[in-house]
Design a protein around this motif. Structure first.
Motif, PDB file in Angstrom:
ATOM      1  N   VAL A  30      11.867  20.213 -40.341  1.00  0.00           N
ATOM      2  CA  VAL A  30      12.010  18.797 -39.999  1.00  0.00           C
ATOM      3  C   VAL A  30      12.366  18.626 -38.518  1.00  0.00           C
ATOM      4  O   VAL A  30      13.352  19.197 -38.048  1.00  0.00           O
ATOM      5  N   PRO A  31      11.599  17.826 -37.777  1.00  0.00           N
ATOM      6  CA  PRO A  31      11.908  17.564 -36.363  1.00  0.00           C
ATOM      7  C   PRO A  31      12.877  16.397 -36.227  1.00  0.00           C
ATOM      8  O   PRO A  31      12.473  15.245 -36.054  1.00  0.00           O
ATOM      9  N   LEU A  32      14.170  16.663 -36.308  1.00  0.00           N
ATOM     10  CA  LEU A  32      15.155  15.587 -36.241  1.00  0.00           C
ATOM     11  C   LEU A  32      15.070  14.840 -34.911  1.00  0.00           C
ATOM     12  O   LEU A  32      14.918  15.455 -33.851  1.00  0.00           O
ATOM     13  N   GLY A  36      14.390  17.718 -29.481  1.00  0.00           N
ATOM     14  CA  GLY A  36      13.034  18.119 -29.145  1.00  0.00           C
ATOM     15  C   GLY A  36      12.008  17.055 -29.454  1.00  0.00           C
ATOM     16  O   GLY A  36      10.818  17.237 -29.188  1.00  0.00           O
ATOM     17  N   THR A  37      12.446  15.934 -30.003  1.00  0.00           N
ATOM     18  CA  THR A  37      11.571  14.803 -30.315  1.00  0.00           C
ATOM     19  C   THR A  37      12.275  13.513 -29.900  1.00  0.00           C
ATOM     20  O   THR A  37      13.506  13.470 -29.814  1.00  0.00           O
ATOM     21  N   PRO A  38      11.531  12.422 -29.657  1.00  0.00           N
ATOM     22  CA  PRO A  38      12.165  11.167 -29.236  1.00  0.00           C
ATOM     23  C   PRO A  38      12.891  10.468 -30.369  1.00  0.00           C
ATOM     24  O   PRO A  38      12.679  10.775 -31.552  1.00  0.00           O
ATOM     25  N   TRP A  39      13.737   9.533 -30.009  1.00  0.00           N
ATOM     26  CA  TRP A  39      14.390   8.676 -30.992  1.00  0.00           C
ATOM     27  C   TRP A  39      13.422   7.592 -31.462  1.00  0.00           C
ATOM     28  O   TRP A  39      12.608   7.087 -30.673  1.00  0.00           O
ATOM     29  N   PRO A  40      13.539   7.168 -32.716  1.00  0.00           N
ATOM     30  CA  PRO A  40      12.829   5.953 -33.140  1.00  0.00           C
ATOM     31  C   PRO A  40      13.433   4.731 -32.437  1.00  0.00           C
ATOM     32  O   PRO A  40      14.522   4.807 -31.860  1.00  0.00           O
ATOM     33  N   ASP A  41      12.745   3.611 -32.494  1.00  0.00           N
ATOM     34  CA  ASP A  41      13.271   2.373 -31.914  1.00  0.00           C
ATOM     35  C   ASP A  41      14.596   2.001 -32.568  1.00  0.00           C
ATOM     36  O   ASP A  41      14.773   2.145 -33.784  1.00  0.00           O
ATOM     37  N   SER A  42      15.523   1.508 -31.752  1.00  0.00           N
ATOM     38  CA  SER A  42      16.821   1.004 -32.227  1.00  0.00           C
ATOM     39  C   SER A  42      17.644   2.066 -32.950  1.00  0.00           C
ATOM     40  O   SER A  42      18.427   1.751 -33.851  1.00  0.00           O
ATOM     41  N   PHE A  43      17.485   3.310 -32.567  1.00  0.00           N
ATOM     42  CA  PHE A  43      18.203   4.419 -33.204  1.00  0.00           C
ATOM     43  C   PHE A  43      19.521   4.635 -32.484  1.00  0.00           C
ATOM     44  O   PHE A  43      19.582   4.647 -31.261  1.00  0.00           O
ATOM     45  N   GLY A  44      20.608   4.835 -33.254  1.00  0.00           N
ATOM     46  CA  GLY A  44      21.915   5.040 -32.665  1.00  0.00           C
ATOM     47  C   GLY A  44      22.497   6.424 -32.859  1.00  0.00           C
ATOM     48  O   GLY A  44      23.587   6.711 -32.377  1.00  0.00           O
ATOM     49  N   ALA A  45      21.787   7.272 -33.605  1.00  0.00           N
ATOM     50  CA  ALA A  45      22.174   8.677 -33.797  1.00  0.00           C
ATOM     51  C   ALA A  45      23.453   8.869 -34.596  1.00  0.00           C
ATOM     52  O   ALA A  45      24.121   9.897 -34.453  1.00  0.00           O
ATOM     53  N   TYR A  50      20.764   9.139 -39.336  1.00  0.00           N
ATOM     54  CA  TYR A  50      20.020  10.381 -39.562  1.00  0.00           C
ATOM     55  C   TYR A  50      19.712  10.577 -41.047  1.00  0.00           C
ATOM     56  O   TYR A  50      18.620  11.009 -41.414  1.00  0.00           O
ATOM     57  N   ALA A  51      20.657  10.265 -41.907  1.00  0.00           N
ATOM     58  CA  ALA A  51      20.414  10.398 -43.345  1.00  0.00           C
ATOM     59  C   ALA A  51      19.314   9.442 -43.802  1.00  0.00           C
ATOM     60  O   ALA A  51      18.440   9.818 -44.602  1.00  0.00           O
ATOM     61  N   ASP A  52      19.336   8.226 -43.296  1.00  0.00           N
ATOM     62  CA  ASP A  52      18.292   7.258 -43.646  1.00  0.00           C
ATOM     63  C   ASP A  52      16.934   7.711 -43.114  1.00  0.00           C
ATOM     64  O   ASP A  52      15.913   7.584 -43.799  1.00  0.00           O
ATOM     65  N   TRP A  53      16.926   8.221 -41.878  1.00  0.00           N
ATOM     66  CA  TRP A  53      15.667   8.701 -41.292  1.00  0.00           C
ATOM     67  C   TRP A  53      15.093   9.850 -42.108  1.00  0.00           C
ATOM     68  O   TRP A  53      13.889   9.877 -42.398  1.00  0.00           O
ATOM     69  N   LEU A  54      15.952  10.808 -42.487  1.00  0.00           N
ATOM     70  CA  LEU A  54      15.477  11.959 -43.261  1.00  0.00           C
ATOM     71  C   LEU A  54      14.996  11.534 -44.645  1.00  0.00           C
ATOM     72  O   LEU A  54      13.992  12.047 -45.149  1.00  0.00           O
ATOM     73  N   THR A  55      15.684  10.574 -45.250  1.00  0.00           N
ATOM     74  CA  THR A  55      15.247  10.057 -46.549  1.00  0.00           C
ATOM     75  C   THR A  55      13.831   9.500 -46.454  1.00  0.00           C
ATOM     76  O   THR A  55      12.965   9.804 -47.282  1.00  0.00           O
ATOM     77  N   ALA A  56      13.581   8.704 -45.431  1.00  0.00           N
ATOM     78  CA  ALA A  56      12.251   8.129 -45.246  1.00  0.00           C
ATOM     79  C   ALA A  56      11.216   9.214 -44.952  1.00  0.00           C
ATOM     80  O   ALA A  56      10.083   9.164 -45.455  1.00  0.00           O
ATOM     81  N   LEU A 156      18.853  13.675 -23.990  1.00  0.00           N
ATOM     82  CA  LEU A 156      18.690  13.011 -25.279  1.00  0.00           C
ATOM     83  C   LEU A 156      19.353  13.804 -26.393  1.00  0.00           C
ATOM     84  O   LEU A 156      19.984  13.219 -27.289  1.00  0.00           O
ATOM     85  N   MET A 157      19.229  15.134 -26.355  1.00  0.00           N
ATOM     86  CA  MET A 157      19.922  15.932 -27.353  1.00  0.00           C
ATOM     87  C   MET A 157      21.429  15.724 -27.221  1.00  0.00           C
ATOM     88  O   MET A 157      22.144  15.616 -28.231  1.00  0.00           O
ATOM     89  N   GLY A 158      21.909  15.654 -25.994  1.00  0.00           N
ATOM     90  CA  GLY A 158      23.330  15.414 -25.788  1.00  0.00           C
ATOM     91  C   GLY A 158      23.788  14.102 -26.390  1.00  0.00           C
ATOM     92  O   GLY A 158      24.830  14.034 -27.059  1.00  0.00           O
ATOM     93  N   ARG A 159      23.033  13.042 -26.175  1.00  0.00           N
ATOM     94  CA  ARG A 159      23.367  11.741 -26.762  1.00  0.00           C
ATOM     95  C   ARG A 159      23.328  11.812 -28.293  1.00  0.00           C
ATOM     96  O   ARG A 159      24.153  11.182 -28.978  1.00  0.00           O
ATOM     97  N   SER A 160      22.398  12.573 -28.818  1.00  0.00           N
ATOM     98  CA  SER A 160      22.286  12.717 -30.277  1.00  0.00           C
ATOM     99  C   SER A 160      23.500  13.446 -30.842  1.00  0.00           C
ATOM    100  O   SER A 160      24.048  13.061 -31.882  1.00  0.00           O
ATOM    101  N   ILE A 161      23.922  14.502 -30.154  1.00  0.00           N
ATOM    102  CA  ILE A 161      25.103  15.249 -30.586  1.00  0.00           C
ATOM    103  C   ILE A 161      26.345  14.363 -30.576  1.00  0.00           C
ATOM    104  O   ILE A 161      27.123  14.330 -31.543  1.00  0.00           O
TER     105      ILE A 161
END
Length: 243
Positions: A30-32, A36-45, A50-56, A156-161
């Motif tokens: 899964v490319p979270l 290494g991949t962009p955020w979806p629109d309006s994503f807050g990390a 993340y759980a909702d994104w993975l569910t979808a 971006l990875m830093g912001r995600s962390i």
């Protein structure tokens, strides 16, 4: 049947490459978002996002699914198994101690959770890749994997962390469940993982009636330490589940 692998921090899908190569079955990593991949629109990390994104994301994967997670990916796998409604064939996760009400985050996690301090730590991670590589070695990343893992650490990875860890204070005990999961579960405890707690992880496994397996000789990055051996552990578990 499809094996689906979810990575942790600060990783990308690459962390699963060698283990997946030892499997004689279909698998996908899964490319979270943000790793290494962009955020979806309006994503807050946050962990919930993340759980909702993975569910979808999982709704588009042909089933039945054997879901496997490591580090933050493990927490997301647990959440999917206990609260998402996604039909799984099985689930596997490590570091389940993070869901225990008495779990305390490691030192670097506490830095990330501190406003201002976390931003500076991330800045240094990006600016001084040599020091970051040394830290990864200390955490148990094998030498052959350090360069690849370090190369993906960016702003971006830093912001995600930071988003993930700041949404999990004091820990992830609000995600803990006392109800056995519908799909069989396996909780892994790498023998040499200093960030895990056997008693706490075992208690969480017991709450949801999951199996518990120690991985001898492996550390936090067990899929890199022994990709062939851990692939066999997973395959044995999957075979025990049946069709």
């Amino acid at each position: 049947m499809t094996a689906v692998f979810v990575h942790g921090v600060p990783e990308t899908t690459e962390v699963w490459r060698r283990l997946r190569g030892h499997l004689d079955r279909d698998s996908v990593a899964v490319p979270l978002p943000g790793f290494g991949t962009p955020w979806p629109d309006s994503f807050g990390a946050t962990k919930e996002e993340y759980a909702d994104w993975l569910t979808a994301w999982l709704r588009d994967v042909p089933g039945p699914v054997d879901l496997v997670g490591h580090d933050w990916g493990a927490f997301l796998v647990y959440r999917i198994a206990t609260a998402s409604g996604i039909p799984l064939r099985s689930w596997t996760a490590d570091v389940m101690c993070g869901l225990h009400q008495e779990y305390e985050w490691h030192e670097v996690a506490r830095y990330w959770q501190t406003p201002g301090v976390g931003e500076e730590v991330v800045r240094q991670m990006i600016a001084d890749k040599g020091a970051t590589a040394s830290t990864l070695r200390e955490r148990g990343v094998p030498e052959q994997d350090v360069g690849e893992m370090t190369s993906h650490i960016d702003e971006l990875m830093g912001r995600s962390i930071l988003g993930l860890y700041r949404s999990a204070v004091p820990n992830l005990s609000d995600w803990a469940s006392d109800v056995p999961t519908a799909a069989p579960g396996l909780v892994l405890l790498p023998e040499n993982d200093a960030s895990d707690n056997r008693a706490q992880a075992g208690e969480i496994a017991g709450r949801v009636s999951a199996e518990f397996r120690v991985l001898p000789g492996c550390g936090h990055f067990w899929m890199l330490d022994d990709p062939e051996g851990t692939a066999k552990v997973l395959t044995t578990f999957w075979d025990s589940v049946g069709s």
